[in-house]
Design a protein around this motif. Sequence first.
Motif, PDB file in Angstrom:
ATOM      1  N   CYS A  79     -22.660   5.805  47.440  1.00 58.73           N
ATOM      2  CA  CYS A  79     -21.073   6.167  47.143  1.00 58.73           C
ATOM      3  C   CYS A  79     -20.495   5.182  46.119  1.00 58.73           C
ATOM      4  CB  CYS A  79     -20.441   6.658  48.471  1.00 58.73           C
ATOM      5  SG  CYS A  79     -20.930   7.733  49.209  1.00 58.73           S
ATOM      6  N   HIS A 100     -19.933  19.577  39.134  1.00 61.68           N
ATOM      7  CA  HIS A 100     -20.621  19.589  40.355  1.00 61.68           C
ATOM      8  C   HIS A 100     -20.280  20.844  41.143  1.00 61.68           C
ATOM      9  CE1 HIS A 100     -21.377  18.917  44.840  1.00 61.68           C
ATOM     10  NE2 HIS A 100     -22.284  18.621  44.404  1.00 61.68           N
ATOM     11  N   ARG A 110     -25.716  14.185  44.800  1.00 59.43           N
ATOM     12  CA  ARG A 110     -25.923  15.083  46.320  1.00 59.43           C
ATOM     13  C   ARG A 110     -27.270  14.907  46.813  1.00 59.43           C
ATOM     14  NH1 ARG A 110     -26.495  20.839  44.416  1.00 59.43           N
ATOM     15  NH2 ARG A 110     -28.865  19.859  44.262  1.00 59.43           N
ATOM     16  N   LEU A 135     -19.285  13.489  49.403  1.00 61.10           N
ATOM     17  CA  LEU A 135     -19.074  13.662  47.786  1.00 61.10           C
ATOM     18  C   LEU A 135     -17.554  14.132  47.540  1.00 61.10           C
ATOM     19  CD1 LEU A 135     -22.209  15.925  46.695  1.00 61.10           C
ATOM     20  CD2 LEU A 135     -21.614  13.581  45.810  1.00 61.10           C
TER      21      LEU A 135
END
Length: 190
Positions: A79, A100, A110, A135
């Motif tokens: 992240c 995305h 992902r 995400l």
Amino acid sequence: MAYRAHDVVTRALDVLDAHGLADLTMRRLGKELGVQPSALYHHFANKQSLLAAVADEILARGARPVEAERWQDRVVAICTMLRDSLLAYRDGAEVVATVHAFGLGATQPRDALTGALSGAGLRADDISVGTRTLLHYVYGHTIDEQTHLQADSAGALGDDAAAGVTDRDFANGLELILDGIALRVGVTQA
């Protein structure tokens, strides 16, 4: 001069960084490259496919090995790397999040998060929801950061708002999400 697809993507990143997503048009990009916009369609069928390549390049340029052993540390590393990659380019978060969301690319984060959460002992459904939640958090937080940075640079924010969103805010929010995932792992394993 003939350009390769990678040359077009590189120049598109320059335009994005200098002018922002709203001004990254095929017309402007063609002008920057000294070609007619129609020449760009030799490499990219449409602007969406160009943006997909730009998003993948943003992610590739920011990629670094994740060597953490614990699933929590791997998630934090992934992240943080994603956030850093997005912040490296003006409107980077918006580009990658959009690509995305439309399923056009930008799948590496992902896939990496799914792999990290798989090591946590979660059910398949929880891995999927956990990946999407992480995400959404990184994309949303980073879009907010970039909005604050741009508004502040334009002098549109007051002193209190100019403080914006900090690295610590990001880390704290991520920690809250991971605490929830860890709680779910404990419930799943019980």
